[in-house]
Scaffold this motif. Structure first.
Motif, PDB file in Angstrom:
ATOM      1  N   MET B   1       0.843  -1.074  -0.215  1.00  0.00           N
ATOM      2  CA  MET B   1      -0.093  -0.047  -0.074  1.00  0.00           C
ATOM      3  C   MET B   1       1.066   1.248  -0.024  1.00  0.00           C
ATOM      4  SD  MET B   1      -3.226  -1.315   0.058  1.00  0.00           S
ATOM      5  CE  MET B   1      -3.962   0.115  -0.055  1.00  0.00           C
ATOM      6  N   GLY B   2       2.044   1.392   0.441  1.00  0.00           N
ATOM      7  CA  GLY B   2       2.948   2.317   0.752  1.00  0.00           C
ATOM      8  C   GLY B   2       3.734   2.882  -0.653  1.00  0.00           C
ATOM      9  N   GLY B   3       4.245   3.870  -0.127  1.00  0.00           N
ATOM     10  CA  GLY B   3       5.195   4.658  -1.194  1.00  0.00           C
ATOM     11  C   GLY B   3       4.228   5.892  -1.952  1.00  0.00           C
ATOM     12  N   ASP B   4       4.941   6.524  -2.573  1.00  0.00           N
ATOM     13  CA  ASP B   4       4.204   7.739  -3.270  1.00  0.00           C
ATOM     14  C   ASP B   4       3.220   7.173  -4.250  1.00  0.00           C
ATOM     15  OD1 ASP B   4       6.051   9.219  -1.614  1.00  0.00           O
ATOM     16  OD2 ASP B   4       7.426   9.808  -3.503  1.00  0.00           O
ATOM     17  N   HIS B   5       3.430   6.207  -4.871  1.00  0.00           N
ATOM     18  CA  HIS B   5       2.580   5.827  -6.253  1.00  0.00           C
ATOM     19  C   HIS B   5       1.547   4.421  -5.716  1.00  0.00           C
ATOM     20  CE1 HIS B   5       5.342   8.304  -8.148  1.00  0.00           C
ATOM     21  NE2 HIS B   5       6.362   7.518  -7.859  1.00  0.00           N
ATOM     22  N   LEU B  28       0.779 -10.742  -0.806  1.00  0.00           N
ATOM     23  CA  LEU B  28       0.461  -9.219  -0.963  1.00  0.00           C
ATOM     24  C   LEU B  28      -0.528  -8.716   0.114  1.00  0.00           C
ATOM     25  CD1 LEU B  28       0.061  -9.528  -4.631  1.00  0.00           C
ATOM     26  CD2 LEU B  28       1.967  -8.702  -3.591  1.00  0.00           C
ATOM     27  N   VAL B  29       0.123  -7.897   1.110  1.00  0.00           N
ATOM     28  CA  VAL B  29      -0.875  -7.287   2.328  1.00  0.00           C
ATOM     29  C   VAL B  29      -1.466  -6.053   1.823  1.00  0.00           C
ATOM     30  CG1 VAL B  29      -1.054  -7.050   4.624  1.00  0.00           C
ATOM     31  CG2 VAL B  29       0.598  -8.698   3.670  1.00  0.00           C
ATOM     32  N   GLY B  30      -2.686  -5.827   2.024  1.00  0.00           N
ATOM     33  CA  GLY B  30      -3.441  -4.676   1.800  1.00  0.00           C
ATOM     34  C   GLY B  30      -4.892  -4.425   1.924  1.00  0.00           C
TER      35      GLY B  30
END
Lengths: 342, 342
Positions: B1-5, B28-30
């Motif tokens: 989920m993270g990061g700018d994009h 894949l966690v989100g």
């Protein structure tokens, strides 16, 4: 006498400096045999019988070599014979001798080393301290901010240059205890109109040019400066390697030569040579030891500009107006600390 | 989920990673809506109901968002379902959650952030700490040296990588009190064969590649890293400006294009993406928030390599063999310190 190349470079730079500045006079301090042969109507030879070497510990330079060229040169400033001293010699020794002979200004506990670094805006960022003070209190950092503001206003002709506190995040809650307290002090000084403090900055802001001045302790400043020297060296190594890989890349190097040399010129560290030793009752500038004629000339220019623009008076006035905030560190209780080990 | 994009970049990088590593599996966690549509035989979707934002303070991330994707991912490592966790999210939150969920290894007080930086030899220098620990004792610096040696031996396949202590001069008498004491500790550990400590290094040695590993506190490491990011940005800005100045320089840019792109590739920071959070009872890697698909893929590769090469066991073994030197900081009296404020 100082620097990796000695009088061969420094005297050549002095001659050029005299040619370029018709109103300037130079006192050339050194061993008689090193100076002989240099004659100019606006140069006076001042003899010294000793030289501080790059290897001399501070104690030797300070206590044993009382007739060193460094000491004699700084004494000229003390006596009022010279408006500023410039040396390419041993930094630790220069700082110790300057501090011993000239003393610090009222309100200043520790002199700091300040230099200009190029930034992406095309201008320069004044960074201090670059290595004179390893452990700093929040009061020292405030003093650096005040002295840096005076220097920057002389260099850029800007009355209220912006100050950033080097930290590891923009938020006021970030950083060590000293940094947080320094932030509070700087904010208080800014609120009273004595400083144009804009808040925390991070390492990348130095070369971005976010603020005119970046304040940090000497350990962090020295690491930042030398890290960037290392990166610049790596970048130029890679660029040379890529352009000399084969006949095609070598041809592109010839085609791109004018651009590459313009690029190189913009990054030329010689243009930024000449660090100010701030906080003393006299002007002292330090040239990089590896300086060539152009670089040493730049250090002479900085000293000349500082003297012409009354840097010392400006620093004094700024310190005086910031005095209410500077007081705590100047009180005897806190000045008993050992001097910085450089 | 993270990061700018967000997932647009991370999921694309995950797909490519799976294609390139036939023996790898991904959890894949989100948020369910972010993951829907991603299907791969070696990917398992793990749902989380919350997301830690870049703005969330550590306390919120840790205490209020117990079902965040970050926390759930790290829990997979704790439970043994995953060999490593990778995140491009909030660094402070990631470190705090990893520390809380996984705990530190015996003998380690504080986890550190370690990353590889390119150097002039064409290799890379492992630098730690890069910002997790603002104030460090000499014992912490020794722990960083031990953990960095384990990481570097995995990355370079070198049993005894060389360690340098970041200082403002090569001499042992330079630096702050903590640095001097750290030098003594590192020398003692080296004499007993537990560490390949070569002495003090300076900022320029990071990019010169003087040692395999450079150890420093998180404040200094963060400033050094960000200062070099700033300089790299300035250099590329200047290069672009010079090549786009006029029609002639633009033509040289076209001629020099293959060389310039090879040069750019060598300096490409994406190749060095993926910092290790060392000292935890599980592998956690941090990607830069601004990572694109290539950069995030590199962080995944680092985690994959670390897991395959049993980084955790290696760190454990090195810590165990260095235990006699690590003891003082692990004693209860000194571990009562507040955790680093990141």
């Amino acid at each position: 006498m100082g620097g990796d190349h000695g009088p061969r470079v420094t005297l050549a730079a002095c001659r050029r400096f005299l040619d370029e500045h018709a109103d300037a006079r130079l006192l050339l301090v050194g061993l008689p045999e090193a100076l002989q042969g240099f004659a100019h109507e606006r140069a006076t030879l001042v003899h010294a019988s000793e030289v501080v070497t790059m290897e001399d510990p501070v104690e030797i330079a300070l206590r044993r070599k009382k007739d060193s060229s460094m000491r004699v040169a700084i004494q000229q400033v003390k006596d009022g014979s010279a408006a500023a001293a410039v040396s390419a010699g041993n930094t630790g020794a220069l700082m110790a001798i300057a501090r011993y002979v000239l003393k610090t200004l009222d309100g200043i506990d520790r002199p700091a080393i300040a230099s200009q670094l190029p930034n992406a805006t095309g201008g320069s960022t004044t960074v201090l301290d670059l290595g004179a003070n390893v452990d700093c209190t929040e009061h020292h950092l405030l003093q650096f901010a005040v002295m840096g503001s005076a220097l920057d206003s002389v260099l850029k002709g800007k009355e209220q240059p912006t100050v950033g506190l080097l930290n590891i995040g923009a938020e006021a809650i970030k950083g060590s205890e000293v940094i947080k307290k320094a932030g509070d002090l700087l904010r208080t000084a800014a609120n009273s109109g004595n400083l144009n403090f804009v808040g925390n900055v991070e390492g990348n802001d130095i070369f971005k040019g976010t603020t005119d001045i970046v304040v940090c302790d000497g350990f962090v400043g020295n690491v930042a400066l030398k890290t960037s020297e290392g990166l610049a060296y790596m970048v130029s190594t890679f660029l040379k390697q890529e352009f000399s890989r084969n006949i095609f890349t070598k041809i592109s190097a010839i085609v791109a030569y004018p651009v590459l040399s313009a690029f190189k010129k913009r990054l030329d560290h010689r243009r930024y040579n000449g660090a100010a030793l701030l906080g003393l009752r006299g002007l002292v500038f330090k040239s990089h030891g590896s300086a060539d004629e152009v670089a040493f000339g730049q250090a002479l220019n900085r000293a000349y500009d500082a003297a012409r623009n009354n840097l010392l008076d400006r620093v004094r006035r700024r310190i005086a107006s910031a005095a209410p905030f500077l007081l705590p560190a100047s009180a005897p209780a806190e000045t008993g600390q050992a001097p910085a080990p450089f």
